[in-house]
Every structure is written in C-alpha cells, then in structure tokens.
Design a protein around this motif. Sequence first.
Motif, mmCIF file in Angstrom:
data_model
loop_
_atom_site.group_PDB
_atom_site.id
_atom_site.type_symbol
_atom_site.label_atom_id
_atom_site.label_comp_id
_atom_site.label_asym_id
_atom_site.label_seq_id
_atom_site.Cartn_x
_atom_site.Cartn_y
_atom_site.Cartn_z
ATOM 1 N N ALA A 1 0.699 -1.575 -0.135
ATOM 2 C CA ALA A 1 0.254 0.353 0.027
ATOM 3 C C ALA A 1 0.550 1.043 -0.074
ATOM 4 N N ASN A 2 0.426 2.158 -0.608
ATOM 5 C CA ASN A 2 1.002 3.773 -0.170
ATOM 6 C C ASN A 2 2.421 3.759 -1.312
ATOM 7 N N GLY B 1 5.357 -4.049 -6.532
ATOM 8 C CA GLY B 1 5.345 -4.611 -5.270
ATOM 9 C C GLY B 1 6.224 -5.316 -4.206
ATOM 10 N N VAL B 2 6.805 -6.707 -3.980
ATOM 11 C CA VAL B 2 7.703 -7.694 -3.684
ATOM 12 C C VAL B 2 7.181 -9.363 -4.264
ATOM 13 N N ILE B 3 8.394 -9.949 -4.380
ATOM 14 C CA ILE B 3 8.671 -10.838 -4.941
ATOM 15 C C ILE B 3 9.171 -11.070 -3.471
ATOM 16 N N ASN B 4 8.806 -12.557 -3.273
ATOM 17 C CA ASN B 4 9.898 -13.759 -2.262
ATOM 18 C C ASN B 4 10.749 -14.398 -2.743
ATOM 19 N N ALA C 1 12.576 0.734 1.548
ATOM 20 C CA ALA C 1 11.683 1.230 2.601
ATOM 21 C C ALA C 1 10.714 -0.268 2.862
ATOM 22 N N VAL C 2 10.090 -0.654 1.564
ATOM 23 C CA VAL C 2 9.371 -1.816 1.062
ATOM 24 C C VAL C 2 9.656 -2.296 1.559
ATOM 25 N N ALA C 3 11.685 -2.774 1.100
ATOM 26 C CA ALA C 3 12.514 -3.587 1.438
ATOM 27 C C ALA C 3 13.100 -4.095 2.900
ATOM 28 N N LEU C 4 12.721 -2.801 3.526
ATOM 29 C CA LEU C 4 12.886 -3.187 4.871
ATOM 30 C C LEU C 4 11.366 -3.793 5.463
#
Length: 165
Positions: free
Chosen positions: A48-49, A56-59, A160-163
């Motif tokens: 979000a935001n 987004g993110v992937i694992n 910020a997203v990764a953290l």
Amino acid sequence: MSEAAAEHALAIAGHQEFLTFTLGEEEYAIDILKVQEIRGYDAVTRIANTPSYIKGVINMRGVIVPVVDMRLKFNVGEAVYDQFTVMIILNLGERVVGMVVDSVSDVVALSPDEIRTAPEFGAAMDTQYIQGLASIEDRMAIVVDIEKLMTSNEMGLIDAVALAH
C-alpha cells in the motif's frame, strides 16, 4: 576460452558488456554485471501507498525483492503482463531489485567511445540516469545507469519496502 578469460579479453579491449531490453518501442541497455538473473514475470505482493511503478515485492529464495515496472517508471506504453514479460533481477550493492520489462534482447559489448552523450532536454525530461546513447547495428539503445536510477531519492521507497518485510 573460459568465460572469465573472455571477460578479461573484453576488459583489455576497453569494452563493457550490456544487457539490452525493450520497453514499448524503445531499447535500453544496462551494465550486465548488475544483472543477477532473468526470469519470467511472477505475481507480486502489492504494498500500500507506493508509487504505481513499484508493483510490490516477491519472495525469491527467502529474499524479499521489491519489483519496479520500468514501463510505468519511464512512462512508455501500457503495463501488459503476458508470456513475454520478463523480470530482470538486479544485484545493486547491498540490495536486490526486480525490474519488469517487455523483453530481453541481447548482450552487447560496447567501448566507451561507442556510447554518445545524451542530448539535454531541459526540464522536460530527467536525463540524470541516462549514461548515453549507443548505436547497436541498425538501432539505437538508451544506456541507463541502473544503479543510479534504483538508488535515487525518488526510488528510496525501495529501501522502505524491502525493510518493511
């Protein structure tokens, strides 16, 4: 000749290898040494935001990888995800970042004098991430300093997203 010997021979000749990829009608090139792997597009977990270009993110094998859609980032064409959509996984110092592109084209060796300085476009276009323009056979590729782009303040959300995970 081994791969290491081939890389050494290129370095001696003053050439650097670049991975070329397409976004819409344009072709781009990035330093091949920043590329960890190339894979098909995976579904991402939206955060979000975040700006629209941060998908987004992937694992990836236990590593949370932020994913940037370069078509949205560079404002070139619709972000259509199909069987040709590719994710380039970059290794940029301490971070791993995924980059969505239309397709991967080729690996090319360019000498510094084959990369021409990009023209100034004034305030109309941000060219600080563009290393230059290179003629590759009968086409023009935009050489991008991918590390400078991905570590810029506006992309600081990647950290910020990764953290956050």
